[in-house]
Design a protein around this motif. Structure first.
Motif, PDB file in Angstrom:
ATOM      1  N   ASN A   1      -7.802   6.661  -6.549  1.00 53.34           N
ATOM      2  CA  ASN A   1      -8.329   5.767  -5.510  1.00 53.34           C
ATOM      3  C   ASN A   1      -7.365   4.604  -5.311  1.00 53.34           C
ATOM      4  O   ASN A   1      -6.842   4.056  -6.279  1.00 53.34           O
ATOM      5  CB  ASN A   1      -9.697   5.207  -5.918  1.00 53.34           C
ATOM      6  N   GLY A   2      -7.132   4.269  -4.048  1.00 51.76           N
ATOM      7  CA  GLY A   2      -6.266   3.132  -3.745  1.00 51.76           C
ATOM      8  C   GLY A   2      -4.789   3.455  -3.812  1.00 51.76           C
ATOM      9  O   GLY A   2      -3.946   2.561  -3.696  1.00 51.76           O
ATOM     10  N   ALA A   3      -4.435   4.750  -3.960  1.00 49.74           N
ATOM     11  CA  ALA A   3      -3.019   5.132  -4.095  1.00 49.74           C
ATOM     12  C   ALA A   3      -2.253   5.003  -2.779  1.00 49.74           C
ATOM     13  O   ALA A   3      -1.023   4.996  -2.776  1.00 49.74           O
ATOM     14  CB  ALA A   3      -2.915   6.567  -4.614  1.00 49.74           C
ATOM     15  N   GLY A   4      -2.986   4.965  -1.648  1.00 53.06           N
ATOM     16  CA  GLY A   4      -2.320   4.829  -0.353  1.00 53.06           C
ATOM     17  C   GLY A   4      -2.424   6.067   0.529  1.00 53.06           C
ATOM     18  O   GLY A   4      -1.777   6.144   1.582  1.00 53.06           O
ATOM     19  N   LYS A   5      -3.267   7.014   0.157  1.00 51.25           N
ATOM     20  CA  LYS A   5      -3.337   8.294   0.877  1.00 51.25           C
ATOM     21  C   LYS A   5      -3.836   8.110   2.322  1.00 51.25           C
ATOM     22  O   LYS A   5      -3.199   8.581   3.272  1.00 51.25           O
ATOM     23  CB  LYS A   5      -4.252   9.279   0.104  1.00 51.25           C
ATOM     24  N   THR A   6      -4.965   7.416   2.463  1.00 47.54           N
ATOM     25  CA  THR A   6      -5.500   7.211   3.825  1.00 47.54           C
ATOM     26  C   THR A   6      -4.585   6.294   4.628  1.00 47.54           C
ATOM     27  O   THR A   6      -4.413   6.472   5.843  1.00 47.54           O
ATOM     28  CB  THR A   6      -6.935   6.645   3.748  1.00 47.54           C
ATOM     29  N   THR A   7      -3.973   5.337   3.962  1.00 52.82           N
ATOM     30  CA  THR A   7      -3.023   4.447   4.655  1.00 52.82           C
ATOM     31  C   THR A   7      -1.871   5.271   5.245  1.00 52.82           C
ATOM     32  O   THR A   7      -1.413   5.008   6.363  1.00 52.82           O
ATOM     33  CB  THR A   7      -2.477   3.383   3.671  1.00 52.82           C
TER      34      THR A   7
ATOM     35  N   ALA B   1       0.834  -1.214   0.000  1.00 50.65           N
ATOM     36  CA  ALA B   1       0.000   0.000   0.000  1.00 50.65           C
ATOM     37  C   ALA B   1       0.861   1.254   0.000  1.00 50.65           C
ATOM     38  O   ALA B   1       0.453   2.287  -0.538  1.00 50.65           O
ATOM     39  CB  ALA B   1      -0.927  -0.013   1.206  1.00 50.65           C
TER      40      ALA B   1
ATOM     41  N   HIS C   1      -9.576  14.921  -3.363  1.00 49.96           N
ATOM     42  CA  HIS C   1      -9.702  14.753  -4.814  1.00 49.96           C
ATOM     43  C   HIS C   1     -10.157  16.055  -5.468  1.00 49.96           C
ATOM     44  O   HIS C   1     -10.234  16.140  -6.688  1.00 49.96           O
ATOM     45  CB  HIS C   1     -10.723  13.651  -5.142  1.00 49.96           C
TER      46      HIS C   1
ATOM     47  N   TYR D   1      -2.003   2.142  11.907  1.00 55.49           N
ATOM     48  CA  TYR D   1      -1.257   1.059  11.263  1.00 55.49           C
ATOM     49  C   TYR D   1       0.223   1.180  11.636  1.00 55.49           C
ATOM     50  O   TYR D   1       0.740   2.290  11.777  1.00 55.49           O
ATOM     51  CB  TYR D   1      -1.330   1.157   9.735  1.00 55.49           C
TER      52      TYR D   1
ATOM     53  N   GLN E   1     -12.496  10.163   6.511  1.00 56.47           N
ATOM     54  CA  GLN E   1     -13.268  10.240   5.266  1.00 56.47           C
ATOM     55  C   GLN E   1     -14.762  10.256   5.581  1.00 56.47           C
ATOM     56  O   GLN E   1     -15.512  11.022   5.007  1.00 56.47           O
ATOM     57  CB  GLN E   1     -12.941   9.019   4.403  1.00 56.47           C
TER      58      GLN E   1
HETATM   59  N1  LIG Z   1      -6.457  -2.677   6.467  1.00 58.79           N
HETATM   60  C1  LIG Z   1      -6.191  -3.005   5.205  1.00 58.79           C
HETATM   61  N2  LIG Z   1      -6.109  -4.295   4.828  1.00 58.79           N
HETATM   62  C2  LIG Z   1      -5.819  -4.641   3.553  1.00 58.79           C
HETATM   63  N3  LIG Z   1      -5.596  -3.756   2.571  1.00 58.79           N
HETATM   64  C3  LIG Z   1      -5.680  -2.453   2.877  1.00 58.79           C
HETATM   65  C4  LIG Z   1      -5.974  -2.000   4.210  1.00 58.79           C
HETATM   66  N4  LIG Z   1      -5.975  -0.635   4.212  1.00 58.79           N
HETATM   67  C5  LIG Z   1      -5.693  -0.257   2.937  1.00 58.79           C
HETATM   68  N5  LIG Z   1      -5.516  -1.333   2.160  1.00 58.79           N
HETATM   69  C6  LIG Z   1      -5.165  -1.336   0.722  1.00 58.79           C
HETATM   70  O1  LIG Z   1      -4.143  -0.384   0.539  1.00 58.79           O
HETATM   71  C7  LIG Z   1      -4.312   0.297  -0.692  1.00 58.79           C
HETATM   72  C8  LIG Z   1      -4.367   1.784  -0.456  1.00 58.79           C
HETATM   73  O2  LIG Z   1      -5.621   2.119   0.159  1.00 58.79           O
HETATM   74  P1  LIG Z   1      -5.963   3.582   0.686  1.00 58.79           P
HETATM   75  O3  LIG Z   1      -7.304   3.523   1.326  1.00 58.79           O
HETATM   76  O4  LIG Z   1      -4.848   4.087   1.509  1.00 58.79           O
HETATM   77  O5  LIG Z   1      -6.042   4.394  -0.670  1.00 58.79           O
HETATM   78  P2  LIG Z   1      -6.492   5.916  -0.892  1.00 58.79           P
HETATM   79  O6  LIG Z   1      -5.455   6.538  -1.744  1.00 58.79           O
HETATM   80  O7  LIG Z   1      -6.802   6.559   0.407  1.00 58.79           O
HETATM   81  O8  LIG Z   1      -7.831   5.721  -1.753  1.00 58.79           O
HETATM   82  P3  LIG Z   1      -9.177   6.625  -1.795  1.00 58.79           P
HETATM   83  O9  LIG Z   1      -8.855   7.857  -2.585  1.00 58.79           O
HETATM   84  O10 LIG Z   1     -10.142   5.725  -2.515  1.00 58.79           O
HETATM   85  O11 LIG Z   1      -9.596   6.896  -0.396  1.00 58.79           O
HETATM   86  C9  LIG Z   1      -5.574  -0.268  -1.330  1.00 58.79           C
HETATM   87  O12 LIG Z   1      -5.198  -1.289  -2.227  1.00 58.79           O
HETATM   88  C10 LIG Z   1      -6.317  -0.823  -0.150  1.00 58.79           C
HETATM   89  O13 LIG Z   1      -7.163  -1.886  -0.545  1.00 58.79           O
END
Ligand SMILES: Nc1ncnc2c1ncn2[C@@H]1O[C@H](COP(=O)(O)OP(=O)(O)OP(=O)(O)O)[C@@H](O)[C@H]1O
Length: 257
Positions: free
Chosen positions: A38-44, A18, A210, A53, A85
């Motif tokens: 979406n899914g780039a890792g921003k919230t992570t 992630a 976004h 985490y 979010q």
């Molecule tokens: N707890 C978790 N368990 C498994 N995979 C996770 C977990 N948290 C995030 N991911 C994966 O990590 C990647 C990044 O997710 P994240 O939510 O950080 O993206 P994002 O950039 O915030 O997306 P968005 O703009 O849709 O909110 C995704 O593939 C997501 O499925």
């Protein structure tokens, strides 16, 4: 010294990487924007900064102090405040009650004496209420103090959430999509409010969104993440027109808007 430093941060979930070696800085009084698909890792990234985490590798520092292994509540006590979010407010309570609850949780409340703070720092309840009203005013919420959150439109909920986090007295404010669901005028007005709050409290703000016009207008520096990596970083207009950012995220039209 940076208020927030993220150094070579990586995290894996099973087979998904992630975040991959993400390095990011936010200085005193800076507004830093984070964009990306979406899914780039921003919230992570926010989840690693706030302690939800544990990264696989890399470090997180707040004002030079390594907080990588620090629990969530300790990071909050250091002054790292965050919105989510999905709005996290007590919907059945009034706006003012939400703010006062956050203040009490931050500095401790003795329900017997009605006093808040430790013995050396007793503050009158009145002082907290005045401060809450000031925050509401600065957050563009004057006049809504006694409204029940559930009765207010979505556009105001993001502001109430920001005011509630500010009630905990953070020095670093992490905002996860404050502009989502807002129309262009509402987003513009939110941008003005954030600039005003930064000035009033000397805040450092890191904002995922976004809503590219909002991010571009108020950020001092922008990072674009893609597939867990920093695709581009720099001044907002430079990042918005960066060929890789246009290709992976924005498209020609939005980059030019
Ligand atoms: N707890 C978790 N368990 C498994 N995979 C996770 C977990 N948290 C995030 N991911 C994966 O990590 C990647 C990044 O997710 P994240 O939510 O950080 O993206 P994002 O950039 O915030 O997306 P968005 O703009 O849709 O909110 C995704 O593939 C997501 O499925």
């Amino acid at each position: 010294m940076s208020v927030l430093e993220v150094d070579a941060l990586s995290i894996n979930f099973g087979g998904v990487q992630a975040l991959r070696e993400v390095t990011l800085r936010a200085g005193e009084w800076e507004i830093v924007g984070i964009i990306g698909p979406n899914g780039a890792g921003k919230t992570t990234l926010f989840n690693c900064v706030t302690g939800f985490y544990s990264p696989t590798s890399g470090r997180v520092r707040h004002r030079g102090r390594d907080i990588t292994a620090m629990p969530v509540h300790a990071r909050a006590a250091l002054g790292i405040g965050r919105t989510f979010q999905n709005v996290g407010l007590v919907k059945n309570a009034t706006v003012l009650e939400n703010l006062l609850t956050a203040q009490h949780l931050r500095i401790g409340y003795d329900p017997v004496t009605g006093m808040v703070g430790g013995p050396a720092t007793f503050v009158e309840e009145r002082g907290l209420t005045d401060r809450a009203h000031q925050l509401l005013e600065l957050s563009g919420l004057a006049g809504h103090a006694h409204a029940r959150v559930a009765d207010l439109p979505y556009g105001l909920l993001k502001r109430i959430e920001i005011a509630t986090v500010l009630a905990t007295d953070p020095d670093l404010l992490l905002l996860d999509e404050p502009g989502s669901g807002l129309g262009p005028e509402e987003a513009h007005s939110l941008g003005d409010t954030l600039l005003g709050l930064r000035k009033e409290f000397g805040l450092t703000i890191v904002m995922i969104d976004h809503h590219v016009p909002l991010v571009t207008r108020i950020s001092d520096y922008v990072y674009c993440l893609n597939f867990g990596e920093v695709l581009a970083e720099g001044r907002p207009d430079v990042v918005r027109r960066h060929p890789e950012v246009v290709r992976a995220y924005l498209g020609e039209e939005e980059a030019a808007s």
